[in-house]
Scaffold this active site. Structure first.
Site, short mmCIF file in Angstrom:
data_model
loop_
_atom_site.label_atom_id
_atom_site.label_comp_id
_atom_site.label_asym_id
_atom_site.label_seq_id
_atom_site.Cartn_x
_atom_site.Cartn_y
_atom_site.Cartn_z
CB VAL A 197 48.29 42.08 46.35
CG1 VAL A 197 47.07 42.78 46.94
CG2 VAL A 197 49.56 42.58 47.02
CG PHE B 219 49.46 44.34 42.46
CD1 PHE B 219 48.81 44.82 43.58
CD2 PHE B 219 50.71 44.85 42.16
CE1 PHE B 219 49.39 45.77 44.39
CE2 PHE B 219 51.31 45.81 42.96
CZ PHE B 219 50.65 46.27 44.09
CG ASP B 220 43.97 38.64 40.78
OD1 ASP B 220 44.19 38.11 39.68
OD2 ASP B 220 42.83 38.78 41.26
CE LYS B 221 42.43 41.84 34.08
NZ LYS B 221 41.03 42.37 34.20
#
Length: 813
Positions: A702, A499-501
């Protein structure tokens, strides 16, 4: 002298090509490299907001920059003028076999360089304009029983047009023919038991049943044979002819009836899945109420221009993408984004500024075509033409996605292509069984025909496409765009997700929490410079600095104007205020650029903020450090629940990858329940991490589809958040969550796993039926029984696939 490089927008050089993989791109490169002075030409794929580009390496001593640019432009223009590309939505391709036949027939037409027809609707053709034309290709398609949907026949041509769509009864011709064949079969069977009936009458009725039941199969078989291929339709016709030769007219008529009714119901089922997607296209109203020069008028949506002002009445559908300029209301966005509750909308503060950068507007200001206005009246400004709205792109991309075959579908197609000739050879051998064993030729012939029916892979041919189409349709209805069978299958195989933050696991709406001026600097000086630079950026952190900084300054403080802003990827921004260079970014940025290091007092402030999990922005004007700003982005409310649901679905490893410092990443990861968090990552670091993951297991990335585009491209599946508002995200990702809602992620992964289960079940049913029926017919199973079981398995796999249209996310309960 070293070669120099020139980059040119590929879409401008070749405006008609579908993408960088188009054959015309290869032609352009070959033609350019034949020119003196050009050493190399290659394509740079689209990354982030950057479109695909043609990179030309040239020797400036042999060819000037202007000459190379002119050569590329003129060569592109010549190719565009000569080679045509069309993508037509059509009717008359009810199944994959018919689509393959049409592809083959089109490929043989003079001037056609490449053709691809899909049962999902689109037909792609690349052709040489010096040999053929669009009109000729349309006419040729019409002769194959295929017509483009935008083609409106003249009244004199209506009857002919009706025939090209399948027969005298229009779209339902196949079903009606099948039912008529069934009626004649039943009447003929009953007549054969009545002594008062002439002996010739049952035969006539059976012949009629043959005619109606075999009409469409014969048409398809003839097209296939013209291309030198033996399809399933050919096998069925041979079996029916064999039954007639043995005077088994009733069994042959039963075979053709069940085969044709099976095909008709299969096409109905596929059409139902397709209509679930086509219904999206009908969401946008045909007209809009436009205000111009103080007067209002109703105009077709296709005539709307960017910048037009529209009036949105309460409880009406919104006709175009844009932003709200007047009023407040709530909008039901479920048709596009899948959001379950209406979203509050309000007017932008500055319409001119919003029009200059509509992509950066928050969700509360943006509206989309096809969504439904609530109880309040609104006015909006159009930001996209009708063909470019989120809805139009969604429909177009789903149609294209249906044409992309999954790995399993490619396997079944190849299996069928090899298996059908093998069946024919085996049947020919069985015809001579009477030579080896003590039986008559008639008995051997009968057995061979029964085996021919039993071994035909009808159910296999439809098992995967029906499941993929239903899965793609169900995802689109739930606010998720899945670009084809490949991503749909791969989603269900994921073992890890990265995941990107910012904007993915967090709200993407950080707030300014700390303002720490350097010694001797007043807070207003720090804030005005930071605001001036960040105003020119569309990053969520920049928006927070501008919003909260202006609130902190108050109304009376003037903010200077910044110019020449440029992004320093993953580090920050550089700009100019007056004559002074200005840098705003991470502490690491200032170790890489010229100038004095960060003073000890400012460094101490940074360390303190980082220890508390803040994202840091350091501001320097000229040689002077003005101080540091701390921001914090809160996790999404749904994030922890989504992570928990993904674990239930079997995703074993989840990692957050962020450009922020590691302490910030760790703090957010702990709050949402992630396994690991990696901070201080540049885009290339994320790519390297994804590549390490892929060496071990299937992984998804994502993100927002912009900064994370390279990592998405290297992942097994790239998943973009909030793609309804971002053309880049929609183009970049394999899977696009149209709404800015993480809850769609477990939904689509669960749907993918259900699709994979259905595909496996269908493969077992179809191959299992062949494996059981072939030995049974060799052992003496009657042709009629083999027909019933064979066609029954086809209907069973189609019905099984249609269950996906009713899929519900169990983990959300």
């Amino acid at each position: 002298m070293h070669p120099q490089r020139l980059r040119l927008d590929l879409g401008i050089l070749l405006p008609d090509v579908a993408g960088e993989a188009d054959a015309c791109v290869g032609r352009l490169i070959n033609l350019l490299m034949a020119h003196k002075g050009i050493d190399q030409a290659h394509v740079l794929p689209p990354v982030g907001g950057q479109p695909a580009q043609l990179c030309i390496h040239y020797d400036p001593q042999l060819a000037s920059l202007a000459r190379v640019r002119e050569t590329a432009s003129s060569t592109g223009a010549e190719l565009t003028q000569r080679f045509g590309h069309v993508l037509w939505e059509v009717q008359g391709l009810p199944n994959a076999r018919r689509a393959r036949t049409v592809t083959g027939l089109l490929s043989r037409l003079p001037g056609v360089l490449e053709a691809d027809a899909s049962s999902a609707g689109p037909v792609r053709i690349e052709f040489d304009r010096s040999v053929t034309s669009e009109a000729t290709l349309r006419h040729a398609l019409g002769g194959m029983g295929v017509a483009a949907r935008d083609e409106t026949p003249a009244p004199a041509q209506a009857h002919e047009h009706e025939h090209t769509h399948g027969g005298p009864f229009g779209a339902n011709s196949e079903l009606i023919f099948a039912l008529l064949g069934g009626v004649l079969l039943v009447v003929g069977f009953l007549a054969s038991w009545l002594s008062a009936v002439p002996a010739w009458l049952p035969l006539v009725l059976y012949l009629g049943a043959y005619g109606f039941g075999g009409y469409f199969a014969l048409r398809q078989a003839m097209d296939s044979l013209r291309l030198g291929r033996f399809e399933i339709d050919t096998l069925m016709l041979v079996a029916a002819a064999g039954a007639a030769a043995l005077d088994k007219w009733a069994e042959g008529a039963l075979l053709l009836f069940l085969f044709s009714i099976g095909h008709a119901l299969e096409h109905y089922a596929m059409g139902r899945a397709r209509r679930a997607i086509e219904a999206l296209a009908d969401l946008a109203p045909p007209t809009a109420e436009r205000r111009r020069d103080g007067a209002t008028e109703k105009v077709p949506v296709a005539e709307l221009l960017i910048g037009d002002t529209l009036i949105l009445r309460p409880n009406t559908r919104i006709p175009s993408d844009g932003f709200v300029t007047l009023g407040e209301s709530s909008v039901d966005q479920a048709p596009i984004t899948g959001e379950s509750v209406p979203v509050d909308k309000r007017a932008v503060a500055d319409a001119a500024r919003a029009a200059a950068r509509p992509e950066g507007l928050p969700a509360e200001n943006r509206v989309y075509a096809g969504t439904i206005n609530g109880s309040g009246a609104l006015e909006m400004q159009v930001t996209r033409l009708a063909a470019d709205t989120s809805l139009a792109r969604l429909v177009r991309m789903v149609n294209e996605a249906e044409a992309q075959k999954s790995p399993t579908q490619r396997f079944t197609d190849n299996f069928e292509r090899i298996f059908v000739p093998i069946v024919l050879v085996f049947v020919v051998i069985l015809l001579f069984a009477w030579v080896v064993i003590d039986e008559s030729f008639g008995e051997s012939f009968y057995r061979a025909m029964a085996v021919l029916v039993a071994a035909s892979p009808c159910a296999l041919a439809i098992s995967t496409p029906s499941a993929v189409l239903s899965g793609v349709a169900r995802a689109a209805r739930g606010g998720v765009l899945v670009k084809g069978g490949g991503p749909l299958e791969n989603l269900g195989k994921l073992g890890a997700i990265a995941f990107d933050k910012t904007g993915t696991l967090t709200e993407g709406k950080p707030r300014m929490t700390d303002v720490l001026p350097a010694p001797g600097v007043v807070e207003d000086a720090l804030l005005t410079v930071a605001i001036a630079v960040e105003t020119l950026s569309d990053h969520p952190l920049a928006a927070a600095v501008v919003r909260d900084g202006q609130a902190r300054l108050g109304a009376g403080v003037a903010v200077p104007e910044a110019a020449d802003v440029r992004s320093l990827t993953g580090r920050g921004l550089a700009a100019r205020i007056g004559e002074d260079p200005v840098f705003v970014g991470k502490a690491a940025l200032f170790a890489e650029i010229e100038g004095p290091p960060i003073p000890a007092a400012v460094q101490a402030s940074i360390s303190d903020l980082e220890a508390r999990g803040r994202t840091i922005m350091v501001v320097r004007r000229g040689e002077d450090y003005l101080g540091a700003i701390g921001l914090m982005d809160t996790p999404r409310e749904a994030a922890a629940g989504v992570i928990r649901r993904l674990r239930q679905l079997g995703v074993t490893r989840m990692v957050m990858m962020s450009g922020d410092n590691s302490r910030v990443a760790q703090a957010v990861a702990q709050q949402v329940g992630l396994d690991e968090a990696w901070g201080d990552l540049m885009p290339e670091d994320k790519v390297a991490a994804i590549q390490r993951f892929r060496a071990e297991q299937e992984v998804a990335m994502v993100g927002d589809g912009v900064n994370d585009a390279p990592a998405m491209a290297h992942a097994t599946v790239g998943i973009a958040m909030g793609a309804a508002g971002s053309a880049v995200a929609l183009e970049t990702a394999d899977v696009a969550l149209m709404g800015d809602d993480l809850n769609h992620l477990p939904f689509v992964i669960g749907l993918s796993r259900a699709t994979n289960r259905i595909i496996r079940q269908n493969l077992w049913i179809s191959l299992g039926m062949v494996a059981v029926l072939v030995p049974a017919t060799l052992a003496g199973l009657q042709l009629g029984v083999a027909v019933v079981f064979h066609e029954g398995s086809t209907l069973l796999v189609v019905a099984n696939a249609l269950r996906l249209l009713a899929y519900r996310d169990r983990t959300a309960a």
